[in-house]
Scaffold this motif. Structure first.
Motif, PDB file in Angstrom:
ATOM      1  N   PHE A  92       0.840  -1.191   0.000  1.00 21.26           N
ATOM      2  CA  PHE A  92       0.000   0.000   0.000  1.00 21.26           C
ATOM      3  C   PHE A  92       0.882   1.250   0.000  1.00 21.26           C
ATOM      4  CE2 PHE A  92      -2.572  -3.337   1.936  1.00 21.26           C
ATOM      5  CZ  PHE A  92      -3.709  -3.274   1.140  1.00 21.26           C
ATOM      6  N   ALA A  93       0.425   2.273  -0.705  1.00 21.27           N
ATOM      7  CA  ALA A  93       1.164   3.528  -0.800  1.00 21.27           C
ATOM      8  C   ALA A  93       0.691   4.471   0.292  1.00 21.27           C
ATOM      9  CB  ALA A  93       0.946   4.155  -2.172  1.00 21.27           C
ATOM     10  N   HIS A  94       1.649   5.023   1.025  1.00 25.00           N
ATOM     11  CA  HIS A  94       1.346   6.017   2.064  1.00 25.00           C
ATOM     12  C   HIS A  94       1.994   7.326   1.647  1.00 25.00           C
ATOM     13  CE1 HIS A  94       1.911   7.457   6.505  1.00 25.00           C
ATOM     14  NE2 HIS A  94       0.894   8.061   5.913  1.00 25.00           N
ATOM     15  N   LEU A  95       1.164   8.313   1.266  1.00 26.43           N
ATOM     16  CA  LEU A  95       1.644   9.605   0.784  1.00 26.43           C
ATOM     17  C   LEU A  95       1.279  10.671   1.816  1.00 26.43           C
ATOM     18  CD1 LEU A  95       2.925  11.097  -1.694  1.00 26.43           C
ATOM     19  CD2 LEU A  95       0.576  11.552  -2.438  1.00 26.43           C
ATOM     20  N   THR A  96       2.286  11.272   2.437  1.00 29.93           N
ATOM     21  CA  THR A  96       2.068  12.337   3.400  1.00 29.93           C
ATOM     22  C   THR A  96       2.078  13.671   2.665  1.00 29.93           C
ATOM     23  OG1 THR A  96       3.087  11.071   5.187  1.00 29.93           O
ATOM     24  CG2 THR A  96       2.951  13.451   5.473  1.00 29.93           C
ATOM     25  N   VAL A  97       0.997  14.441   2.830  1.00 34.90           N
ATOM     26  CA  VAL A  97       0.817  15.701   2.110  1.00 34.90           C
ATOM     27  C   VAL A  97       0.763  16.831   3.135  1.00 34.90           C
ATOM     28  CG1 VAL A  97      -0.640  16.980   0.490  1.00 34.90           C
ATOM     29  CG2 VAL A  97      -0.445  14.481   0.302  1.00 34.90           C
ATOM     30  N   PRO A  98       1.875  17.571   3.311  1.00 36.80           N
ATOM     31  CA  PRO A  98       1.910  18.647   4.307  1.00 36.80           C
ATOM     32  C   PRO A  98       1.358  19.946   3.740  1.00 36.80           C
ATOM     33  CG  PRO A  98       4.045  18.448   3.280  1.00 36.80           C
ATOM     34  CD  PRO A  98       3.164  17.394   2.635  1.00 36.80           C
ATOM     35  N   GLU A  99       1.345  20.990   4.575  1.00 33.60           N
ATOM     36  CA  GLU A  99       0.943  22.314   4.126  1.00 33.60           C
ATOM     37  C   GLU A  99       1.849  22.779   2.995  1.00 33.60           C
ATOM     38  OE1 GLU A  99       3.666  22.845   7.736  1.00 33.60           O
ATOM     39  OE2 GLU A  99       2.021  21.527   7.158  1.00 33.60           O
ATOM     40  N   ALA A 100       1.340  23.705   2.187  1.00 30.61           N
ATOM     41  CA  ALA A 100       2.077  24.170   1.005  1.00 30.61           C
ATOM     42  C   ALA A 100       2.119  25.681   0.963  1.00 30.61           C
ATOM     43  CB  ALA A 100       1.423  23.633  -0.273  1.00 30.61           C
ATOM     44  N   ASP A 101       3.278  26.232   0.604  1.00 32.22           N
ATOM     45  CA  ASP A 101       3.421  27.674   0.452  1.00 32.22           C
ATOM     46  C   ASP A 101       2.768  28.137  -0.841  1.00 32.22           C
ATOM     47  OD1 ASP A 101       4.904  28.071   2.779  1.00 32.22           O
ATOM     48  OD2 ASP A 101       6.771  27.516   1.791  1.00 32.22           O
ATOM     49  N   GLY A 102       2.351  29.406  -0.846  1.00 31.74           N
ATOM     50  CA  GLY A 102       1.732  29.972  -2.028  1.00 31.74           C
ATOM     51  C   GLY A 102       2.670  30.827  -2.854  1.00 31.74           C
ATOM     52  N   VAL A 103       3.958  30.596  -2.744  1.00 33.78           N
ATOM     53  CA  VAL A 103       4.947  31.341  -3.519  1.00 33.78           C
ATOM     54  C   VAL A 103       5.414  30.460  -4.672  1.00 33.78           C
ATOM     55  CG1 VAL A 103       7.176  32.517  -3.440  1.00 33.78           C
ATOM     56  CG2 VAL A 103       5.649  32.591  -1.461  1.00 33.78           C
TER      57      VAL A 103
END
Length: 321
Positions: free
Chosen positions: A107-118
């Motif tokens: 199984f794939a575990h993809l951690t998606v954190p906060e992202a900057d808008g620059v």
């Protein structure tokens, strides 16, 4: 958040009063909860409180009090020093990026954190996130875990771009204004995220998964907020998607960041968010389909569900962005 400049109107009785009127005008005209306010009374009381003010900073507490009356936790005034610190943080070249790993034998575990808008930070975020998706997909995972726990927001567009192969093609969700009208549709075309006709991906991610239509478990918690919640909403209404963990922060609304003349920034909520089925969300936590129970970890529950999901019918494949 998107930014648009604003300046005080010309004329008027004093720069301080003009400044206050500018902010009150913005709140009355654009705030999501504007209709719950008696604006004539609010203006009279606010103007009375700054009658002897000689500097715009003396209006800040009055503005805070008006915002409190709106009852919208996603609208706030950043003082000049805090606004400058926010800009410095956004300009920083480094920030968290998505990461992936294989778990439980397939199984794939993809951690998606906060992202900057620059833009440069967005490009790095998308580049690293896309590489993580492609690397995981080489192993032909039997299902995917998208981990949004602790994702405090920022910009949803790089997050959705990274996740494009899992989200399908076409309509993902919408912004909805105070009148209940759609003010912007989130669309995915060829790995690019649009709001209506405006492309908002800093770079495209037109990748097709080796196994289309995989089951997706989305993990959330109380620190999943703002753009993190918008990313969650983009998955809601999809078949073979289930959410796990704890309720989100309850900030599923769209903001604009408005620069004011004294260096402050008014962060103003102007829209609720809706999923692809048209269901509305807003300033209330989004509960998971399966709450974590006792000592059971959401990831453990997610993998157990993924193991139970039957393969899709092969009558036709979905087109991915």
């Amino acid at each position: 958040m998107s930014e648009m400049p604003v300046s005080a109107p010309s004329g008027g009785t004093s720069p301080v009063r003009d400044y206050l009127e500018t902010v009150l005008d913005l709140l009355e005209e654009h705030a999501l909860n504007r209709d719950r306010m008696d604006w004539a009374r609010v203006r009279r009381e606010a103007e009375a409180q700054i009658a002897d003010a000689t500097a715009t900073e003396q209006t800040h507490g009055v503005i805070d009090a008006v915002i409190d009356l709106l009852g919208d936790p996603h609208t706030f005034l950043l003082r000049p020093q805090d606004a400058e610190e926010m800009r410095d943080q956004e300009a920083a070249p480094a920030g968290p990026v998505p990461t992936g790993r294989l778990i439980d034998e397939g199984f794939a575990h993809l951690t998606v954190p906060e992202a900057d808008g620059v833009t440069e930070a967005e490009r790095r975020y998308i580049r690293e996130g896309a590489a993580a998706v492609r690397d995981l997909d080489r192993h032909h995972p039997k299902g995917w875990v998208v981990d949004l726990r602790g994702n405090t927001g920022g910009s949803m567009y790089p997050m959705l771009t990274v996740l494009a192969p899992l989200l399908g093609h076409g309509h993902l969700g919408s912004f909805v204004d105070a009148a209940g009208e759609v003010s912007g549709r989130w669309l995915l075309r060829d790995g690019v995220v649009y709001v209506d006709d405006e492309a908002l991906s800093a770079a495209p991610h037109p990748y097709l998964l080796a196994e289309p239509e995989p089951p997706v478990a989305v993990l959330i918690d109380g620190r999943t907020m703002s753009a993190g919640e918008a990313t969650l909403i983009a998955f809601l209404g999809m078949p073979r998607v289930r959410t796990f963990g704890a309720p989100t922060a309850g900030l599923a609304t769209g903001n604009v960041a408005i620069d004011l003349t004294d260096g402050s920034v008014l962060v103003l909520t102007v829209a609720r968010e809706a999923d692809r089925t048209g269901r509305f969300y807003g300033n209330a936590p989004l509960a998971p389909d399966q709450p974590a129970r006792g000592d059971t970890d959401a990831l453990t529950d997610a993998v157990a569900w993924l193991r139970s999901v039957r393969p899709p019918s092969r009558g036709g494949n979905r087109a991915n962005g």
